[in-house]
Structures are given as structure tokens and as C-alpha cells.
Design a protein around this motif. Structure first.
Motif, PDB file in Angstrom:
ATOM      1  N   ARG A 126      27.238 -15.634  -4.853  1.00  0.00           N
ATOM      2  CA  ARG A 126      26.299 -14.769  -4.126  1.00  0.00           C
ATOM      3  C   ARG A 126      26.735 -13.303  -4.190  1.00  0.00           C
ATOM      4  O   ARG A 126      25.911 -12.409  -4.112  1.00  0.00           O
ATOM      5  N   VAL A 127      28.043 -13.067  -4.259  1.00  0.00           N
ATOM      6  CA  VAL A 127      28.526 -11.687  -4.398  1.00  0.00           C
ATOM      7  C   VAL A 127      29.568 -11.645  -5.509  1.00  0.00           C
ATOM      8  O   VAL A 127      30.259 -12.632  -5.778  1.00  0.00           O
ATOM      9  N   LEU A 173      20.343  -5.262  -4.465  1.00  0.00           N
ATOM     10  CA  LEU A 173      21.355  -6.316  -4.373  1.00  0.00           C
ATOM     11  C   LEU A 173      21.425  -6.866  -2.948  1.00  0.00           C
ATOM     12  O   LEU A 173      21.273  -6.107  -1.982  1.00  0.00           O
ATOM     13  N   GLU A 174      21.695  -8.156  -2.826  1.00  0.00           N
ATOM     14  CA  GLU A 174      21.959  -8.724  -1.507  1.00  0.00           C
ATOM     15  C   GLU A 174      23.259  -8.136  -0.984  1.00  0.00           C
ATOM     16  O   GLU A 174      24.218  -7.966  -1.752  1.00  0.00           O
ATOM     17  N   GLY A 176      25.787  -9.550  -6.126  1.00  0.00           N
ATOM     18  CA  GLY A 176      25.545  -9.190  -4.739  1.00  0.00           C
ATOM     19  C   GLY A 176      26.821  -8.541  -4.246  1.00  0.00           C
ATOM     20  O   GLY A 176      27.829  -8.526  -4.963  1.00  0.00           O
TER      21      GLY A 176
END
Ligand code: G16
Length: 542
Positions: free
Chosen positions: A356-357, A336-337, A316
Motif C-alpha cells: 500500500r505504501v 497517492l494514498e 502510496g
């Protein structure tokens, strides 16, 4: 011998966007540094038996401060201090060492891109055991410790000789003096395809790296020259100096103008880059091309898989809210978030820790990934070299193909520096009070789509951070953000962030200031800022 030195709280020891930054003359006052360092120790619940990393960017007072902190850490019972030779560590290298050694945290002595010297700035940052800048609850605890401090502890001992690697002892504390560059260089070698970058340089691709007389000189020599085979003449201003040679070690077109001018010449090298005081910021250039930090982040997001350390793809991505939404377009295309956080690298920490990233960046020339928990100047340079080598293209070809695919987010930041703090705060407050009425308003050629006082709810721990800047989006693809800087040391700095999206394929080659003319005019009409701040133009345009 251990001394307990009685002291009193010093006003204003409140960490800002990135640690405590003050004028050097204030930091060097007797007991000032000691108060803040003891408050860090107290704020984190003491350092008895703990392992800490220590180093700084080599600015004026770095060496003295390192000795003081070592003696204070020994007095407070630290088990081990891991210190860079001569007290030097870039911010990314310090972050890496904390993680590599499983340390409990680290102290980084730097005021980043702010000028150094007795008339410049000095700073102290505390990073936690994930290697990242202390999050707000920790900086709040440190700040509250500064308000109640009554004494600091220090041992009376001669200064340690930090000029060579090895193990030293200070009272009951082990001091491990490490090569500031080696472990960091090894990490870079794991992430990037050094073989193909080296071959690319051998084929004649030329580069210029400006270390701005700050900490990255030795890092760039080891990585770019020794390991990648660039010529020694590729390095500019590579000797760290306590006052950065009188310069302002901020890698942007204003403060790195010599490099930018050289890169705009017909005989320029193929690639140019610069880094800041403590090595965490970067600027990327090609022959005749300046890459905005927001565009650089988007290009990296689109191409990171070309580097071996990122071949699996990104988990992300995140950007600071004022950064352009060029990143969002890449994220959307790749599924992607994408997160928008408040300004300050510390806000990326939870997202990175939670997986998360794996890539994040800011308009303020910071780009980085989950390899450490700080932004990383040389990492960005190597990522670009890896991408250029893999695609065998020039910087300007990369940019053109990127904009053709994703459209172009024209972007600029206008800074009004050292303005009257009260006038600047009032300007923001006034604007904030009018936000509700702005939705739907037509101002000149633009129509307000949304207007908000940005607040952020951390998706990992749920903590909420408010008042992080006024964000106004317009239906015509423009965006305007205003916020006050948290890193200045005199008066206030008002930052005005301007953005205009153009989908292409036409209109991708304008001068950014021309492309942003409408949103600049709307900002003036909305805020009357020049009259209110008594200025005729911004001090710095990046
Ligand atoms: C610090 C922070 C960055 C921030 C920058 C500017 O960078 O780590 O996240 O973008 O300051 O902040 P402000 O707009 O509040 O002045 P550095 O490189 O100075 O540590």
C-alpha cells in the motif's frame, strides 16, 4: 554443556516504542539481559531450528551481549545465527540481512539515539521475518513471557572470535560471521544512481557526513568514499566508539550542533548529513539550510522517481501522525494514498508488506522505503544526493522550489525531558478529558477545528491502537500534538509537536519558532504545561 539457569521475572521488561531500552547499569545486572532474551525466544514460540540475525550498534556491552545471546540461541536449538563482524550491524543492515537470508527474525542491540556507556542506555529490539520491528501482538507475547519466566538456557562455551568473516560452530548451531557493510552497500547501489552521484561529486559538489561515533562510520566510508569518491575528510566522527565519544548520537540541531554550525558558515560544504547510534535516523542540511525531517520526507516523495529504484513511482506514502502534513500535500498532488500512523516504525510494516505504501517517514528523523522494513539513515542521504545530482540544484534551491509549489508547513518539536512521570500523565489525561468541549473553541488567535485522542485502525489487519497522542487542529492551518515518548529511560518525556501551514508565495522565509508563535502560545494557554511540569522552557527544540 547446556545449563538451565533458574530465574525470576524482572519488573518493567516491557518493550516500548522500539524494543526494550534501559539504563546500561540495569541491563548489565546479572541475568537481566538473559531474562529478556529468553523471553523473546519463549514469546515467539521457541527458536528450535530457526535462523536469526544478530548485531548491534557497538555501544558499551554490545560485544558481551552478543556472546551471551549466541550461547543462549545455541542452547535453545537455533539452526543458524548470522552475525555482523565484531557483533556490529546497523539497524537497516540487520533488516536487510533478515530479508536477504529469509531469516526468521533478528535481535538488534541498540538504544538507538540514546547515549551509550555504563552511565548511558542499552537496548534490545526484536525484528520479525519481514525485517521489521516486532508488531504489538509479538511484543505483548514477549512481555507476557517476561512475567512468567522461570529459567533461561545457555551453553557453557568459550567466547567466539567474531573478528573475521567465516563459519563457526557453537554446540549444534552454525554461526555465520558476515561483513556488516557489504550486502547493504550493494542494495544501495541497486536503488540509486551511483554513477551520476559520483559525477556530481567530481564536478565539485562537496559534502560532510557526521557518523557521531556510532555505527554508520564504516558504512559511510564504504559507500560515500570508496564507491562514490567523496573525500575521506567528508567523514566526521566515523570511528564507532562504545560511548559515542561521550556524545548523544541523535542527528538533530541540538546534538549534532557542530555539524549544523559548520553548515551555517559561508564556506560550508554543499551538503551535510548525520545519522544516529544504530544508523536508522538521518538529518539533512545544505549550506545555510536545515531541512526538517517532515520536509525531507515530502521532498523525497515529490522527487523519488529520479532515483532508479523508484523510477516507477510510489505506490502510496505514510507518515507518523505527529509528523507534519507536508507529505499529504505532495500525496494529494500526485494522487497517492497517504496514511497517518501512530509513532513507531512498526506501524508502517503492514502497509509496506501489503504494497500500500513504498515510502514512509517520521518527524523524529526517520525516513525509509519498502527496500527494508526499518527507517534508514544512509538511504535518506543517498536519496538526497541522487535528487540533488539529478536536478543539479542546491539544497536551499530544492527547498524554495518545493515550498513555492506546495506551500510550507512550519514545524517544530519541543521536548520536556525527564519530567515527573505522574505529572506528565495527568497533564495528558486532563487534556483528554476536555477534548469534546474543545471543538469550535476560540483560544487566543486560533479556533479549534477538531480535537481527538488519536487512535489508528490498521487498514491491512484491522487491529486498533488507541491513545496515541492528543491531536488538535485549528482552522487557521495550525496543529498541535502532545504525547509521551516511549523511548526514554528516566522519568517521562513530553513531546509537543507544533505545525503551521503557510500557502505562500509570501511568508515562506520566516524563522520557524516565529511562524509557530500562535500555536506555541495556545499550547501554553491550553495546558499550562510549564507550571505543571516545573519547567521554564523545553529541554530540546528540534
Ligand atoms: C523510535 C521509533 C520511531 C519513533 C522514535 C521516537 O526510533 O522507531 O518510530 O518515532 O523512536 O519515539 P518516541 O517519541 O516514543 O520517543 P529510534 O530511532 O529511537 O529507534
Amino acid at each position: 554443556m547446556l545449563h538451565r539457569v533458574p530465574t525470576q521475572p524482572r519488573p518493567g521488561q516491557k518493550p516500548g516504542t522500539s524494543g526494550l531500552r534501559k539504563k546500561t547499569r540495569e541491563f548489565t545486572q546479572e541475568g537481566y539481559l538473559e531474562n529478556f532474551v529468553q523471553s523473546i525466544f519463549n514469546g515467539i514460540g521457541g527458536i528450535q531450528g530457526k535462523v536469526l540475525v544478530l548485531g548491534g550498534d557497538g555501544r558499551f556491552f554490545n560485544s558481551e551481549a552478543v556472546q551471551i545471546i549466541l550461547k543462549m540461541a545455541a542452547a535453545s536449538g537455533a539452526a543458524n545465527l548470522i552475525v555482523g563482524c565484531d557483533g556490529l550491524l546497523s539497524t537497516p543492515a540487520a533488516s536487510h540481512l533478515i530479508r536477504l537470508h529469509g531469516a526468521d527474525g533478528g535481535l538488534i542491540l541498540s538504544a538507538s539515539h540514546n547515549p551509550g556507556g555504563i552511565d548511558g542506555d542499552f537496548g534490545v529490539k526484536f525484528n520479525t521475518d519481514n525485517g521489521g520491528p516486532a508488531p504489538e501482538p509479538v511484543t505483548e507475547a514477549i512481555y507476557s513471557a517476561t512475567q512468567t519466566i522461570e529459567e533461561y538456557l545457555i551453553v557453557d562455551a568459550p567466547d567466539l572470535d567474531l573478528s573475521a568473516t567465516g563459519t563457526l560452530y557453537l554446540a549444534g548451531t552454525t554461526v555465520t560471521v558476515v561483513d556488516p557493510v557489504k550486502d547493504y552497500a550493494m542494495l544501495m547501489e541497486q536503488l540509486f544512481d551511483f554513477k551520476s552521484i559520483r559525477a556530481f561529486l567530481e564536478r565539485g559538489f562537496t559534502l560532510s557526513f557526521d557518523a557521531m561515533h556510532a555505527v554508520t562510520g564504516p558504512y559511510a566510508r564504504e559507500i560515500l568514499v570508496n564507491r562514490l569518491g567523496a573525500s575521506e575528510t567528508a567523514l566526521l566522527n566515523a570511528t564507532p566508539l562504545p560511548d559515542f565519544g561521550g556524545g548523544h548520537p541523535d542527528p538533530n540541531p541540538v546534538w549534532a550542533h557542530d555539524l549544523v554550525a559548520a553548515m551555517m558558515a559561508p564556506d560550508a560544504p554543499d551538503f551535510g548529513a548525520a545519522s544516529d547510534g544504530d544508523g536508522d535516523r538521518n538529518m539533512i542540511l545544505g549550506r545555510g539550510t536545515y531541512v526538517t525531517p517532515s520536509d525531507s520526507l515530502a521532498v523525497i516523495a515529490a522527487n523519488a522517481h529520479l532515483a532508479p529504484g523508484y523510477a516507477k513511482g510510489l505506490s502510496g506514502v505514510a507518515r507518523s501522525m505527529p509528523s507534519s502534513s507536508a507529505l499529504d500535500r505532495v500525496a494529494a498532488a500526485k494522487g497517492l494514498e497517504c496514511f497517518a500512523t501512530p509513532t513507531g516504525w512498526k506501524y508502517f510494516g503492514n502497509l509496506l508488506d501489503a504494497g500500500r505504501v513504498s515510502l514512509c517517514g517520521e518527524e523524529s528523523a526517520g525516513t525509509g522505503s519498502d527496500h527494508i522494513r526499518e527507517k534508514d539513515g544512509l538511504w535518506a542521504v543517498l536519496m538526497w544526493l541522487n535528487i540533488l545530482a539529478a536536478r543539479d540544484m542546491s539544497v536551499s534551491e530544492i527547498m524554495t522550489s518545493h515550498w513555492r509549489r506546495f506551500g510550507r508547513n512550519y514545524y517544530s518539536r519541543h521536548d520536556y525531558e525527564e519530567v515527573d512521570a505522574e505529572a506528565a500523565a495527568l497533564l495528558i489525561d486532563d487534556l483528554r478529558s476536555r477534548l469534546d468541549a474543545l471543538a469550535g473553541a476560540e483560544i487566543g488567535p486560533l479556533t479549534v477545528r477538531s480535537a481527538e485522542d488519536f487512535s489508528y485502525a490498521d487498514p491491512v489487519d484491522g487491529s486498533v491502537t488507541t491513545h496515541q497522542g492528543i491531536q488538535i487542529a485549528f482552522s487557521e492551518g495550525a496543529r498541535l500534538v502532545l504525547r509521551l515518548s516511549g523511548t526514554g529511560t528516566a522519568g517521562a518525556t513530553l513531546r509537543v509537536y507544533l505545525e503551521q501551514f503557510t500557502p505562500g508565495p509570501d511568508g515562506l522565509d520566516h524563522d520557524p519558532q516565529d511562524a509557530l508563535a500562535d500555536v506555541i502560545a495556545v499550547c501554553d494557554a491550553l495546558t499550562n504545561l510549564k507550571a505543571r511540569l516545573g519547567r521554564t522552557r523545553p529541554d530540546v527544540i528540534t
